[in-house]
Design an enzyme around this catalytic site. Structure first.
Site, PDB file in Angstrom:
ATOM      1  N   ILE A  12      51.473  35.948  39.131  1.00 28.43           N
ATOM      2  CA  ILE A  12      52.246  36.070  40.378  1.00 28.43           C
ATOM      3  C   ILE A  12      52.994  34.762  40.656  1.00 28.43           C
ATOM      4  CG2 ILE A  12      52.163  36.661  42.838  1.00 28.43           C
ATOM      5  CD1 ILE A  12      49.546  38.170  42.248  1.00 28.43           C
ATOM      6  N   ASN A  32      46.515  24.009  36.214  1.00 32.15           N
ATOM      7  CA  ASN A  32      45.655  23.317  35.234  1.00 32.15           C
ATOM      8  C   ASN A  32      45.730  24.001  33.867  1.00 32.15           C
ATOM      9  OD1 ASN A  32      44.137  25.617  35.496  1.00 32.15           O
ATOM     10  ND2 ASN A  32      42.286  24.608  36.249  1.00 32.15           N
ATOM     11  N   LEU A  33      46.540  25.038  33.775  1.00 34.80           N
ATOM     12  CA  LEU A  33      46.771  25.783  32.523  1.00 34.80           C
ATOM     13  C   LEU A  33      45.479  26.360  31.944  1.00 34.80           C
ATOM     14  CD1 LEU A  33      49.535  23.600  30.779  1.00 34.80           C
ATOM     15  CD2 LEU A  33      49.827  25.620  32.211  1.00 34.80           C
ATOM     16  N   PHE A  72      48.476  30.052  44.665  1.00 39.77           N
ATOM     17  CA  PHE A  72      48.116  31.213  43.841  1.00 39.77           C
ATOM     18  C   PHE A  72      46.951  30.927  42.899  1.00 39.77           C
ATOM     19  CE2 PHE A  72      52.642  31.458  44.778  1.00 39.77           C
ATOM     20  CZ  PHE A  72      52.797  32.765  45.199  1.00 39.77           C
ATOM     21  N   TYR A 140      34.338  37.759  44.877  1.00 40.54           N
ATOM     22  CA  TYR A 140      35.773  37.475  44.919  1.00 40.54           C
ATOM     23  C   TYR A 140      36.311  37.664  46.343  1.00 40.54           C
ATOM     24  CZ  TYR A 140      40.782  38.277  44.379  1.00 40.54           C
ATOM     25  OH  TYR A 140      42.137  38.245  44.543  1.00 40.54           O
ATOM     26  N   ARG A 220      44.356  53.051  44.171  1.00 42.70           N
ATOM     27  CA  ARG A 220      44.803  51.715  44.562  1.00 42.70           C
ATOM     28  C   ARG A 220      46.263  51.763  45.005  1.00 42.70           C
ATOM     29  NH1 ARG A 220      40.223  51.236  44.403  1.00 42.70           N
ATOM     30  NH2 ARG A 220      38.873  49.743  43.357  1.00 42.70           N
ATOM     31  N   GLY A 283      31.343  46.650  41.890  1.00 47.89           N
ATOM     32  CA  GLY A 283      32.173  45.979  42.895  1.00 47.89           C
ATOM     33  C   GLY A 283      33.444  46.720  43.254  1.00 47.89           C
TER      34      GLY A 283
HETATM   35  N1  UDP Z   1      40.473  50.227  35.854  1.00 50.64           N
HETATM   36  C1  UDP Z   1      40.098  51.100  34.838  1.00 50.64           C
HETATM   37  N2  UDP Z   1      40.184  50.654  33.547  1.00 50.64           N
HETATM   38  C2  UDP Z   1      40.622  49.391  33.215  1.00 50.64           C
HETATM   39  C3  UDP Z   1      40.999  48.515  34.265  1.00 50.64           C
HETATM   40  C4  UDP Z   1      40.894  48.977  35.570  1.00 50.64           C
HETATM   41  O1  UDP Z   1      39.703  52.243  35.093  1.00 50.64           O
HETATM   42  O2  UDP Z   1      40.667  49.045  32.010  1.00 50.64           O
HETATM   43  C5  UDP Z   1      40.408  50.687  37.267  1.00 50.64           C
HETATM   44  C6  UDP Z   1      39.495  49.839  38.140  1.00 50.64           C
HETATM   45  O3  UDP Z   1      38.196  50.348  38.136  1.00 50.64           O
HETATM   46  C7  UDP Z   1      40.194  49.959  39.498  1.00 50.64           C
HETATM   47  C8  UDP Z   1      41.671  50.130  39.153  1.00 50.64           C
HETATM   48  O4  UDP Z   1      41.712  50.551  37.787  1.00 50.64           O
HETATM   49  O5  UDP Z   1      39.753  51.118  40.160  1.00 50.64           O
HETATM   50  C9  UDP Z   1      42.472  48.860  39.312  1.00 50.64           C
HETATM   51  O6  UDP Z   1      41.798  47.810  38.647  1.00 50.64           O
HETATM   52  P1  UDP Z   1      42.426  46.402  38.366  1.00 50.64           P
HETATM   53  O7  UDP Z   1      41.422  45.621  37.557  1.00 50.64           O
HETATM   54  O8  UDP Z   1      43.789  46.568  37.762  1.00 50.64           O
HETATM   55  O9  UDP Z   1      42.651  45.748  39.788  1.00 50.64           O
HETATM   56  P2  UDP Z   1      41.619  45.472  41.013  1.00 50.64           P
HETATM   57  O10 UDP Z   1      41.609  46.741  41.829  1.00 50.64           O
HETATM   58  O11 UDP Z   1      40.305  45.108  40.436  1.00 50.64           O
HETATM   59  O12 UDP Z   1      42.260  44.335  41.747  1.00 50.64           O
END
Ligand code: UDP
Length: 324
Positions: A12, A32-33, A72, A140, A220, A283
């Site tokens: 981002i 910090n790469l 970021f 997180y 999402r 989570g």
């Molecule tokens: N997801 C998935 N397979 C993957 C990566 C993500 O099914 O290989 C699902 C994950 O469980 C979540 C959604 O896709 O419901 C978005 O996940 P992502 O890691 O992209 O973003 P987050 O919601 O964690 O910020």
């Protein structure tokens, strides 16, 4: 105007640096790469410094003048935060505290902070507005919520003006395809879907199909990275007019399931996305969708990408580049 983009070598942050430079804002990138990419720093000077090393921060600020900082730098993986919580509290909380102290020592009084929808935990409403209860279910989200609180206290005590933008799911790539999303290892849904389509990655694992959603997969709210950048620029102008520590939810207000993302990617790419159902990821809440009313009315935010296909299309263009 001079802006310090902390984490400007990352996904981002690099889009932000490009967006600012295109609008004649002078950019300095601090990174910090550790996870960022040197080749993504194409707009502005790169200063290598680490938020966990206050001396390096002091050197980064010394002799430079910034009107504002955009922050970021963070560890940002929900699953990883469940198994490595100390890393999240160290980087996201202690690191940000060090940055705030450096800003104070060097007289920088404005901050745009990358917060997250993960501060809400399990939603209790269909659309999450800013006042929805904050009850993170992973370290997180908890680490970002702690920083939101720090910013409220920093305004009360020191007058630091800030805007915390709670991103829903950042997605997509620069329309001209020169920068995009690349993490190692890649854990995010859209890059993993596209790599499965291209055959450069394994079959996608769909993390759970027994959620209480229409098709059983998680829902999402995907926001294009350039629309996120637009909101940051608007936040700078907002802080000119409004003292305080502000928060806005930053999502389109529309949710898409994992299966819908797969379907849209198949349409955009014309390829089959090989996938299999896997256990739920720890989570993950079932649904996260923003109410974007406040950010639209207060900041004047107008996202360009409101449908899923154009967001995925921009990411696809970048993934198809020979150099990727
Ligand atoms: N997801 C998935 N397979 C993957 C990566 C993500 O099914 O290989 C699902 C994950 O469980 C979540 C959604 O896709 O419901 C978005 O996940 P992502 O890691 O992209 O973003 P987050 O919601 O964690 O910020």
């Amino acid at each position: 105007m001079q802006v310090l983009v902390c984490g400007g070598a990352g996904y981002i942050g690099s889009h932000m640096a490009k967006w600012l430079a295109a609008r004649d804002v002078a950019v300095t990138v601090l990174d910090n790469l550790s996870t960022g990419h040197r080749e993504a720093v194409q707009w502005g000077e790169l200063v290598q410094a680490d938020l966990l090393d206050p001396a390096s921060l002091d050197r980064a600020f010394a002799g430079r003048r910034f009107d504002a900082v955009m922050h970021f730098c963070a560890r940002s993986l929900v699953g990883e935060s469940m198994t490595q919580p100390y890393a999240y509290y160290a980087n996201n909380v202690s690191g940000t505290l060090n940055l705030l102290q450096a800003m104070q020592q060097h007289g920088v009084g404005r901050l745009v902070f990358s917060s997250t929808a993960a501060v809400f935990g399990q939603p209790t409403r269909d659309r999450i507005d800013e006042d929805h209860p904050r009850a993170p279910i992973n370290p997180y989200g908890a680490s970002k919520l702690m920083v939101e609180r720090m910013l409220t206290d920093a305004y009360a005590a020191y007058g630091l003006r800030s805007v915390a933008l709670r991103y829903f799911n950042a997605a997509g790539a620069s329309p001209d395809g020169d920068i995009g999303e690349a993490h190692t290892p890649e854990t995010h849904l859209i890059p993993n879907v596209l790599r499965a389509a291209l055959g450069t990655g394994p079959a996608l694992k769909v993390f759970g199909d027994d959620y209480p959603t229409a098709d059983g997969t998680c829902v999402r709210d995907y926001v294009h990275v350039d629309d996120l950048a637009q909101a940051h620029l608007l936040s700078l102008a907002y802080m000119d007019q409004h003292a305080g520590a502000h928060v806005f939810n930053l999502g389109n207000g529309r949710g898409f399931s994992v299966r819908e993302v797969i379907g849209a990617a198949e349409q955009v790419s014309g390829k089959v996305v090989a996938h299999e159902i896997a256990p739920r990821r720890a989570g993950d809440p079932a649904v996260l969708v923003a109410s974007s009313e406040r950010v639209r009315t207060e900041l004047g935010w107008q996202p360009k990408y409101t449908a899923l296909a154009p967001i995925i299309e921009s990411a696809w263009r970048w993934h198809c580049k020979p150099s990727f």
